[in-house]
Design a protein around this motif. Structure first.
Motif, PDB file in Angstrom:
ATOM      1  N   ALA A   1       0.826  -1.206   0.000  1.00  0.00           N
ATOM      2  CA  ALA A   1       0.000   0.000   0.000  1.00  0.00           C
ATOM      3  C   ALA A   1       0.855   1.248   0.000  1.00  0.00           C
ATOM      4  O   ALA A   1       1.880   1.321   0.644  1.00  0.00           O
ATOM      5  CB  ALA A   1      -0.916   0.005   1.220  1.00  0.00           C
TER       6      ALA A   1
ATOM      7  N   ASN B   1      -0.686   4.334   0.832  1.00  0.00           N
ATOM      8  CA  ASN B   1      -1.799   5.167   1.274  1.00  0.00           C
ATOM      9  C   ASN B   1      -1.344   6.609   1.420  1.00  0.00           C
ATOM     10  O   ASN B   1      -0.374   6.895   2.108  1.00  0.00           O
ATOM     11  CB  ASN B   1      -2.342   4.664   2.613  1.00  0.00           C
ATOM     12  CG  ASN B   1      -2.934   3.279   2.509  1.00  0.00           C
ATOM     13  OD1 ASN B   1      -3.513   2.929   1.493  1.00  0.00           O
ATOM     14  ND2 ASN B   1      -2.786   2.485   3.543  1.00  0.00           N
TER      15      ASN B   1
ATOM     16  N   LYS C   1      -5.355  -2.686   0.995  1.00  0.00           N
ATOM     17  CA  LYS C   1      -4.581  -1.539   1.457  1.00  0.00           C
ATOM     18  C   LYS C   1      -5.276  -0.906   2.662  1.00  0.00           C
ATOM     19  O   LYS C   1      -5.748   0.219   2.602  1.00  0.00           O
ATOM     20  CB  LYS C   1      -4.438  -0.504   0.338  1.00  0.00           C
ATOM     21  CG  LYS C   1      -3.667  -0.998  -0.875  1.00  0.00           C
ATOM     22  CD  LYS C   1      -3.541   0.102  -1.921  1.00  0.00           C
ATOM     23  CE  LYS C   1      -2.775  -0.394  -3.130  1.00  0.00           C
ATOM     24  NZ  LYS C   1      -2.623   0.687  -4.149  1.00  0.00           N
TER      25      LYS C   1
ATOM     26  N   LEU D   1       1.347  -4.101   4.063  1.00  0.00           N
ATOM     27  CA  LEU D   1       0.061  -3.607   3.558  1.00  0.00           C
ATOM     28  C   LEU D   1      -0.094  -2.095   3.682  1.00  0.00           C
ATOM     29  O   LEU D   1      -0.955  -1.508   3.055  1.00  0.00           O
ATOM     30  CB  LEU D   1      -1.098  -4.303   4.266  1.00  0.00           C
ATOM     31  CG  LEU D   1      -1.134  -5.835   4.129  1.00  0.00           C
ATOM     32  CD1 LEU D   1      -2.344  -6.401   4.845  1.00  0.00           C
ATOM     33  CD2 LEU D   1      -1.117  -6.256   2.673  1.00  0.00           C
TER      34      LEU D   1
END
Length: 232
Positions: free
Chosen positions: A39, A41, A82, A133
């Motif tokens: 991920a 993010n 994610k 993640l």
């Protein structure tokens, strides 16, 4: 400081472990496919925490949005996850994370165990959720009238492997002794703090904290109101 626990090194470790059968097929398949699952993010740890608290506020005020709970979302996250936050929560059936934080598929990486204790397995899972993640915040979530904490306070004689939970909770109980106020509530909150300290001893998680990529906080869930307050 040299980044010992880099994503690249972890991915190599996962690939090697697959060959020896150490890593399960489910976890290993994600470790060897980084473009799909790692991920990136675009939120900060503080923003991730705010997102959690806003979701709980919606739940408390009966203004749930029920986000990311459609069939379309289900098919989207089937290709990779994610999660923006991880929760180390008690296994108590009255504390379902996705509901009380008003989240949906793929939003939360949840570990549930009686007494919300940070066992080696739970710590490893949360390391995976954060490093691989991309989860930006870990909340250790205790709750009102926790049966596991209460049993530990009373020194209950328990069968089987239940005793391992009591042993993991005991340090928090010791820290809460002689505090004014409700004995059980004090112990539940102290247990949250004790588990946070265990998580912060993880070299993987502590490195992410130092890099401002992760925050670990404590929460306390009120069974009567569903309100979550931060445990400092």
């Amino acid at each position: 400081m040299e980044r010992i626990f880099s994503r690249r090194n972890i991915l190599k470790l996962g690939a090697g472990a697959l060959g020896t059968g150490v890593v399960t097929a489910g976890v290993g398949s994600q470790l060897v496919s980084p473009p799909k699952v790692i991920a990136e993010n675009n939120i900060s740890p503080d923003q991730a925490l705010q997102q959690l608290l806003e979701g709980n506020e919606r739940f408390v005020n009966r203004k749930r949005k029920n986000p990311h709970q459609s069939y379309t979302r289900l098919t989207e996250v089937a290709k990779g996850q994610k999660p923006f936050a991880s929760i180390l929560s008690c296994a108590d059936s009255r504390v379902p994370s996705e509901i009380i934080f008003d989240q949906g598929f793929g939003d939360l990486f949840v570990c549930r165990v009686a007494g919300n204790v940070a066992t080696p397995e739970e710590i490893g899972s949360l390391e995976f959720g954060s490093l691989i993640l991309g989860s930006k915040v870990i909340m250790v979530l205790g709750h009102e009238r926790c049966g596991a904490v209460d049993a530990t306070i009373k020194g209950a004689q328990v069968p089987g492997q239940i005793g391992s939970l009591v042993a993991a909770i005991q340090p928090g109980i010791e820290q809460s002794k002689n505090q004014p106020g409700d004995k059980l509530e004090n112990a539940c909150k102290a247990n949250v703090r004790a588990q946070i300290e265990k998580l912060k001893k993880s070299t993987v998680l502590s490195q992410l904290i130092q890099e401002n990529k992760l925050k670990i906080v404590g929460g306390y869930y009120d069974l009567d109101t569903s309100k979550i307050t931060i445990v400092s």
